[in-house]
Each structure stands twice: as C-alpha cells, then as structure tokens.
Motif scaffolding. Structure first.
Motif, short mmCIF file in Angstrom:
data_model
loop_
_atom_site.label_atom_id
_atom_site.label_comp_id
_atom_site.label_asym_id
_atom_site.label_seq_id
_atom_site.Cartn_x
_atom_site.Cartn_y
_atom_site.Cartn_z
N ALA A 13 17.57 15.46 31.83
CA ALA A 13 18.12 16.18 30.68
C ALA A 13 19.38 15.48 30.17
CB ALA A 13 18.43 17.62 31.08
N TYR A 15 21.06 12.00 27.65
CA TYR A 15 21.22 11.64 26.24
C TYR A 15 19.89 11.34 25.56
CZ TYR A 15 26.25 11.65 26.65
OH TYR A 15 27.53 12.06 26.82
N VAL A 36 13.73 19.34 32.63
CA VAL A 36 14.23 19.64 33.98
C VAL A 36 15.17 18.54 34.47
CG1 VAL A 36 12.30 21.08 34.72
CG2 VAL A 36 12.15 18.59 34.99
N ASP A 37 16.06 18.94 35.36
CA ASP A 37 17.02 17.97 35.90
C ASP A 37 17.45 18.45 37.28
OD1 ASP A 37 18.99 15.77 34.10
OD2 ASP A 37 19.49 16.25 36.18
N ASN A 94 17.77 8.32 34.51
CA ASN A 94 18.64 7.18 34.25
C ASN A 94 18.19 5.93 35.00
OD1 ASN A 94 19.32 9.21 36.07
ND2 ASN A 94 21.34 8.34 36.47
N LYS A 115 11.70 7.93 42.54
CA LYS A 115 11.74 9.29 43.11
C LYS A 115 10.95 10.25 42.26
CE LYS A 115 15.88 9.62 45.89
NZ LYS A 115 17.30 9.62 45.73
N SER A 116 11.13 10.16 40.93
CA SER A 116 10.40 11.15 40.12
C SER A 116 8.91 10.84 40.09
CB SER A 116 10.99 11.39 38.74
OG SER A 116 11.47 10.25 38.19
P1 ADP Z 1 19.82 8.62 29.48
O1 ADP Z 1 20.89 8.09 28.57
O2 ADP Z 1 18.78 7.59 29.81
O3 ADP Z 1 19.23 9.90 28.99
P2 ADP Z 1 21.39 10.13 31.43
O4 ADP Z 1 22.15 9.64 32.62
O5 ADP Z 1 22.12 10.76 30.30
O6 ADP Z 1 20.51 8.90 30.92
O7 ADP Z 1 20.28 11.19 31.91
C1 ADP Z 1 19.40 11.01 32.95
C2 ADP Z 1 19.24 12.35 33.70
O8 ADP Z 1 18.18 12.22 34.66
C3 ADP Z 1 20.48 12.78 34.50
O9 ADP Z 1 20.91 14.04 34.05
C4 ADP Z 1 19.97 12.86 35.97
O10 ADP Z 1 20.52 13.93 36.70
C5 ADP Z 1 18.47 13.06 35.77
N1 ADP Z 1 17.66 12.68 36.93
C6 ADP Z 1 17.71 11.53 37.64
N2 ADP Z 1 16.79 11.54 38.63
C7 ADP Z 1 16.11 12.72 38.54
C8 ADP Z 1 15.02 13.33 39.26
N3 ADP Z 1 14.44 12.71 40.27
N4 ADP Z 1 14.61 14.56 38.87
C9 ADP Z 1 15.20 15.18 37.83
N5 ADP Z 1 16.21 14.66 37.10
C10 ADP Z 1 16.67 13.45 37.44
#
Ligand code: ADP
Ligand code: UDX
Length: 475
Positions: A13, A15, A36-37, A94, A115-116
């Motif tokens: 969730a 940017y 989801v995050d 990310n 992981k995801s």
């Molecule tokens: P982007 O600019 O690519 O959107 P961000 O860092 O703003 O990158 O967002 C990536 C989001 O992905 C973060 O909020 C992070 O907590 C979430 N995230 C990373 N790994 C997982 C995971 N395994 N499951 C759910 N969320 C995840």
C-alpha cells in the motif's frame, strides 16, 4: 483462467499500490479492490477518517479515497484473506537497491517480492493472475513463476504478467486516469497466458482507449520500464551537464533548453536543470540496469548508463560546494535554510531527494541546517539523514545521532526557517516558494543575503532588486 474478474488484491500500500488501486476502484465500480500491507500503521493511515493523514500525498487522491473507500476500495492487513478472495493479484511491494551482500549498492533487493510470491502460493486455493507492478530486473517474472509453481497447491494455476507503472509522483492520479500507454507483458503464445493478458486489458479498457494498451512479451515489458526511466534520467543529467558549462560561459541553460526543445525530435519536456534528480526510481533502476549489463558481460553498456548517476552525484556536490565557497569558504556554525525536502513538488516522498545529500554536505562542513517543507514530516527528515549513516557509516560518519540533533532544525513556518539565516537554498520547486514576501525575508536574514535556487523557480531579477545575491543553476 477465463474466470470473470470480481475481486482484485494489491499487495503493498505504498506510492504505487495506493494511487493505482484508488484509480482502478474509481473507474471500475464492478470490482472490489483490496489493498493489503504488512505495515499496520500504514494501513490504519489509509483508513483514517482525517484524509490529511493518508500516508501518500498526491493531488486528487484524497477525493477518490473519500468517494470509494468502504464502497469498493478497502485497505487491510489481512494479506492472506485478500489473496485468497481475488482472481487478480498485483504485487506492488518495494524493491529497493540492495544494502548488503552480493550486488550491494547496485542490484534490486527482491526479498519482499519473493516473500509475497511465496505467500500467494501458500494461501491460494484457486487460479490467480499475478501481476508484477513494482519495477523489477528483467527475468524476475521467471523467478516468480518458479517460486509459485514450486510452492503451489495441487490443481491451482498461476499466470504471471508484467504491468509496470509509469506514473510520476505528484501527478500520479492524472497519469493513471489518462495514461500515455499501459504496458502489459505476458505469455501470449499459450492459451492461458493470452487469457490472462486479455483479462488485464479488460480491466484497463474500462477507461483507457484500446490503442494505448500495449501488449508485449514479459521480458520486453520488464526491460521497457528500466529503459524508460534510464532515458528520462539521462535527459536530466544531460541538461544538468550543460548547466555546468553554461555557468562557465555565460550561456543560460533555460534558453538553451528552449532552443533545443523546439526541435520536435528532442521535444520540450524534462529539460529543467536542477540540483539533481531524486525519487525512488531513477537511481535504483539505473543501478539495476548497470548491474544487469555487467552480469551479462556488457561492461561498456554498463559504464554508459552509470555515467548518468555519476553526473547526478556531481551536480549535487557542485551545488553544495557552490554554497560553501560563496559563503567565504566556510559554513561552520552558520544557519543555512533549506526550502523543500521532497524530491519534487506535490509529493511527500523524500526517497533519494537531493536535499538529503545537500544537507549532509553542509552538516559535514559544520553548518546548522534549518529545513522547511510544506508536506514532509519532521520524523521523515530526521529518518532520511539517519538512514544515510546506517547505509554507509564511513562516508556519512558525520551524521551521528548527536550531530543530527545538534545541527538540524525543522520548522513548520517558512519565514521562521529563513529568519537569521546566512543563506537560503531552494531544494524543491513547491509553487508556494514563488509567492513569499521576499522583502520580509530579506529583512530577516544576514547580509549579504544569499539565495541558491536549485530549481530556478524564483524571479532572479526581482530578488536581486530587493538586494539578494541569487545563484541559479546554469544561469
Ligand atoms: P512503492 O513506491 O514501490 O509503492 P513503497 O515502499 O511506497 O514502494 O510501498 C511498498 C509497500 O509494500 C510498503 O508499504 C511495504 O510495507 C509493503 N510490503 C512489502 N512487503 C510486503 C509483503 N510481503 N506483504 C505485504 N506488504 C508488503
Ligand atoms: C519517474 C518517471 O517519470 C515515472 O514514469 C516512473 O514511473 C517513476 O519514475 P518520479 O520519480 O515520480 O517518476 O518523478 P519525475 O517527474 O520523473 O522526476 C524525477 C526527478 O527528476 C525529480 O527529482 C525531478 O525534480 C527531477 N527532474 C525532472 C529534473 O530535475 N528536471 C526535469 O526536467 C525533470
């Protein structure tokens, strides 16, 4: 795979995930979109009744959230539940540059993606279309596919698509609503691959004309994203390189930009000289490209692209050096005010912002730095500086917790930020900086009154008439 799409899940969730899913929910009321995050704090900020608390600031985003949230757009920490329910899963986690081990400082860190992918495989009991939204090294789709297929439950099928996001922060909502193109990479030579591509084309056809939906093979799609960012960053480094020459010769980089931009083969956009580009994508993607080229035995190609980053580092150094040398070769215990901290206007994102590096250089030279940014929080600014130290405690040895506490002040009033300052440096092109009462600021600063405009946004002549000494980039 020919299932009708009803539920869409987005993992991550941030940017990219937040704004992209908001626009899908807005344009496609027939789908239920769940973002989801694992970061519970972030999810609760997305669910905050006070829309000024959303974790991402983007013009127009809060309005969509107000309209769609709770209707067909949901934010949740129940990652398993959302994956299981969905026919289509976007991966928007990310992918930062690796900070450890092999490929440190160059390759993309794919641990969050891996992981995801494992999580999707573990919880899915029905077929899914899995979409790479994050920018990834070429051939990551293959790795995701291998993981999904190795861990999946019996009888469950996955199709992997690459659908890179081209939105720029600050204009994300408009970029999504009216995208120049939407790239969809998939395995169009198999029946289920083709069906998956068609399903995603179906989602975007809800609002984008068919001719803007480009389908390619997966590898081309992945490489196109890296290449697009490399070309854009290269343009900024090119004009920044010329800005250095302009300063030596008396040419004006804006006039040069206008003259070359009038050639339709070059075009007028992305030719603004600046203190240096920032953002989460340009540097990361180019380093990634450089790593890939070296990996595939193409050192000349790697070096060609690496130069874009080196020039950007040079531009930032040149800017801080100019402040120090102009202030009679010392900034020790002088107050330097930084106007802006975000990497560009209309966003609260600070990743790789030039301001962080300029502040670091100034602190290394014992300056006291006072920062004002209309959208970036105090915590984020302190975190950004501490992070440099964490990343490289030799290069950034000066950024200890104590030094940051002693030398950095963050204020929420721009006039207070400028008051009793020895120099003002504009780091971000926020519109409000052009509307300030510069007479009032002039009266509150030490003389000579210096302005270093890292974005060429203030009216140089007007400020000079007030009494300021103004230094712009490339003029
Ligand atoms: P982007 O600019 O690519 O959107 P961000 O860092 O703003 O990158 O967002 C990536 C989001 O992905 C973060 O909020 C992070 O907590 C979430 N995230 C990373 N790994 C997982 C995971 N395994 N499951 C759910 N969320 C995840
Ligand atoms: C970029 C790409 O534009 C986008 O397509 C991709 O999906 C993600 O990366 P973003 O990083 O959000 O988007 O912002 P962008 O507008 O590209 O600006 C990047 C940096 O370059 C900023 O620091 C900006 O200030 C700087 N820049 C841009 C200049 O210094 N001069 C310019 O002329 C243009």
């Amino acid at each position: 795979m020919t299932k009708e799409i009803k539920n869409i899940c987005c993992i991550g969730a941030g940017y990219v995930g937040g704004p992209t899913m908001a626009v899908i929910a807005e344009k496609c009321p027939q789908y239920v979109v769940t973002v989801v995050d694992i970061n519970a704090e972030r999810i609760s900020a997305w669910n905050d009744a006070d829309l000024s608390k959303l974790p991402v600031y983007e013009p127009g985003l809060a309005d969509i959230i107000a309209k769609q949230r709770g209707k067909n757009l949901f934010f949740s920490t129940d990652v398993d539940g959302a994956i299981e329910k969905a026919e289509m899963v976007f991966m928007s986690v990310n992918t930062p540059t690796k900070t450890y081990g092999e490929g440190k400082g160059m390759a993309a860190d794919l641990k969050f993606i891996e992981k995801s992918a494992r999580q999707i495989a573990r919880v899915s009991t029905s077929d899914k279309i899995v979409i790479e939204k994050s920018t990834l090294p070429v051939r990551t789709a293959q790795a995701i596919k291998t993981i999904l297929n190795a861990e999946k439950k019996e009888g469950v099928n996955f199709e992997i698509l690459s659908n890179p996001e081209f939105l720029a922060e600050g204009t994300a909502i408009e970029d999504l609503r009216n995208a120049d193109r939407m790239l969809i990479g998939g395995d169009i030579h198999t029946k289920s691959g083709k069906e998956a591509v068609d399903a995603l084309v179906g989602v975007y056809s809800n609002w984008l004309p068919k001719e803007r939906l480009l389908t390619t093979n997966v590898w081309s799609s992945e490489l196109s994203k890296l290449t697009a960012n490399a070309f854009l960053a290269q343009r900024v480094s090119s004009i920044n390189a010329i800005s250095a020459l302009c300063e030596k010769t008396g040419a004006n980089v804006e006039e040069v930009g206008r003259a070359i931009g009038a050639d339709s083969r070059i075009g007028p956009k992305f030719l603004n000289a600046s203190v240096g580009f920032g953002g989460s994508c340009f540097q990361k993607d180019i380093l990634n490209l450089v790593y890939l080229c070296n990996y595939f035995g193409l050192p000349e190609v790697a070096e060609y692209w690496h130069q874009v980053i080196k020039l950007n580092d040079y531009q930032k150094k040149r800017f801080s050096h100019n402040i120090i040398s102009t202030l009679f070769n010392t900034v020790s215990d002088k107050k330097i005010s930084l106007l802006g901290w975000a990497f560009k206007k209309d966003t609260n994102d600070t990743r790789e912002s030039a301001a962080i590096y300029i502040a670091s250089d100034l602190i290394e030279n014992q300056a006291n730095v006072c920062v004002y940014d209309p959208k970036v929080s105090k915590e984020q600014i302190l975190k950004d500086l501490a992070y440099l130290h964490e990343l490289d405690n030799v290069k950034y040895a000066h950024l200890t917790e104590k030094t940051i506490n002693d030398r950095v002040e963050i204020v929420s009033d721009p006039y207070l930020a400028c008051s009793e300052s020895h120099a003002l440096a504009i780091m971000t092109e926020w519109d409000e900086f052009t509307t300030y009462d510069w007479n009032k600021i002039y009266n509150s600063v030490y003389k000579p009154a210096f302005v270093f405009d890292g974005r060429n946004i203030v009216d140089k002549e007007e400020l000079e008439n007030i009494g300021f000494d103004v230094f712009s980039v490339g003029r």
